[in-house]
Write an enzyme that holds these catalytic residues in place. Structure first.
Site, PDB file in Angstrom:
ATOM      1  N   ASP A  68       0.831  -1.203   0.000  1.00 14.28           N
ATOM      2  CA  ASP A  68       0.000   0.000   0.000  1.00 14.28           C
ATOM      3  C   ASP A  68       0.867   1.255   0.000  1.00 14.28           C
ATOM      4  O   ASP A  68       2.016   1.239   0.463  1.00 14.28           O
ATOM      5  CB  ASP A  68      -0.964   0.003   1.185  1.00 14.28           C
ATOM      6  CG  ASP A  68      -0.262  -0.037   2.539  1.00 14.28           C
ATOM      7  OD1 ASP A  68       0.760  -0.745   2.657  1.00 14.28           O
ATOM      8  OD2 ASP A  68      -0.741   0.629   3.483  1.00 14.28           O
ATOM      9  N   GLU A 133       0.109  -1.023   5.974  1.00 12.37           N
ATOM     10  CA  GLU A 133       1.183  -0.368   6.721  1.00 12.37           C
ATOM     11  C   GLU A 133       1.008   1.141   6.777  1.00 12.37           C
ATOM     12  O   GLU A 133       1.294   1.774   7.792  1.00 12.37           O
ATOM     13  CB  GLU A 133       2.535  -0.724   6.100  1.00 12.37           C
ATOM     14  CG  GLU A 133       3.729  -0.453   7.008  1.00 12.37           C
ATOM     15  CD  GLU A 133       4.286   0.955   6.886  1.00 12.37           C
ATOM     16  OE1 GLU A 133       5.141   1.338   7.719  1.00 12.37           O
ATOM     17  OE2 GLU A 133       3.872   1.697   5.958  1.00 12.37           O
TER      18      GLU A 133
END
Length: 385
Positions: A68, A133
């Protein structure tokens, strides 16, 4: 085009704004299945978590990364589309290029090439990827680690692909991170007219002396590995919007980045002591975002440092500065966790970029680290290949 550069471009082209993986992890799984890796999914609450493993022996070496990325912001601010990888003047541009799709591409190709060259290597290799994250980090790596813990699986070495280099590839390795403790303070006063302060109680005025004491305190002096604990206010809110009203309450958000020299319980105690000494009427809630972790000089630090020196000539500096990383979750089941990746100067910025030549060098460093830890291949043997 090198394999790592090709894969980095394929990953950057997927707009995986947290927590959307946008197909990055299936692409990685497909890339490695032919090299003998088996895939498992530890998805939770819409977050994708991929565990790839080759072999079942020990030691188990794991690469850790996140697919991400943070939002790109206004597209017009970028020189080129943030999700169309672009090469210019020796740099690869795109959202996630430095944080951390280049690292993922490098360690995927490194693992593939190592497995091809050393099909009977000792131990096992794993890759753990999450899409959470850059978000709240509640259903990502922590979920995968909980699943691994539940089945009694430990990890011996973890290399996180976070961008750690500051000026040149290889100048900095993170061998630990500080803890993070956040507080939300509400100071209660009495609302009133600014012309009649005797009928009100201004929570801003009440907070001010406590804030001076909090901001000026020495919490500790750190230690040989960690800088001193720091206190920072991130948000301060009060007021009704009218210029003639004393507010009824004041809110403050603050954060400690703390070293092991002062634990979260001691920080909470000292803050409460200061607030009580100032006779405030308040409510305070705490959030422990991360405990500190540390990997002293030893097998993983030494082997990674050797690989960096062989490839770049750099002698990396060990550091525990910066924010938190998902390495804190792997530290629960892994005694040696370090972070190493490309230059971090452009992360989360417009025109995020990475040096193209560093992509291949990073791949070689990751592969060389695997060789040193799992195959016993010497530097001289590497030079003759």
């Amino acid at each position: 085009m090198s394999a790592a550069l090709e894969l980095a471009k394929l990953l950057i082209a997927r707009p995986s704004v947290t927590p959307d993986d946008a197909g990055c992890q299936p692409l990685v799984a497909e890339w490695l299945v032919g090299a003998g890796f088996r895939a498992e999914w530890f998805d939770r609450n819409g977050t994708r978590n991929l565990w790839l493993q080759r072999g079942d022996g020990r030691p188990l070496f794991a690469f850790l990364g996140h697919t991400d990325v943070v939002p790109a912001g206004p597209r017009g601010d970028w020189t080129s589309d943030p999700f169309e990888p672009s090469e210019r003047d020796g740099w690869l541009y795109g959202r996630g290029s430095a944080d951390m799709k280049t690292s993922i591409a490098a360690f995927v190709v490194a693992a593939e090439q190592f497995a091809t060259s050393h099909p009977d290597h000792a131990g096992a290799i794993a890759l753990l990827l999450t899409s959470d994250e850059e978000g709240p980090a509640t259903d990502g790596t922590v979920a995968a680690v909980e699943s691994l813990q539940a089945r009694g699986q430990g990890v011996d070495f973890t290399l996180v692909g976070e961008p750690t280099s500051t000026h040149d590839l290889g100048d900095t390795v993170k061998n630990g991170r500080r803890g993070s403790l956040s507080g939300h303070l509400v100071v209660r006063g009495v609302q009133g007219h600014v012309a009649y302060p005797q009928l009100a109680r201004n929570p801003i005025h009440q907070l001010a002396p406590a804030l001076v004491e909090l901001a000026g305190a020495e919490w500790d002096r750190g230690d040989r590995y960690f800088p001193p604990t720091t206190f920072q206010v991130s948000n301060l809110h009060a007021g009704t919007g009218a210029g003639n009203v004393i507010p009824g309450q004041c809110e403050m958000h603050f954060n400690f980045r703390f070293s092991p020299a002062t634990g979260p319980a001691e920080l909470r105690r000292r803050v409460e002591q200061i607030l009580q000494r100032q006779a405030l009427s308040y409510a305070l809630t705490w959030t422990l975002g991360a405990e500190p972790f540390l990997t002293p000089a030893g097998t993983l630090v030494d082997m990674l440092s050797q690989a960096i020196h062989e490839v770049t000539g750099q002698r990396p500096q060990l550091s525990t500065t910066g924010g938190t990383s998902d390495g804190r979750f792997l530290a629960r089941i892994c005694p040696q966790v370090v972070e190493f990746g490309p230059i971090n100067a452009s992360i989360h910025q417009v025109d995020e970029r990475v040096r193209i030549q560093d992509i291949e060098r990073l791949t070689r460093i990751y592969q060389r680290t695997l060789e040193l830890l799992l195959s016993g291949v010497t530097e001289a043997e590497t030079a003759t290949r």
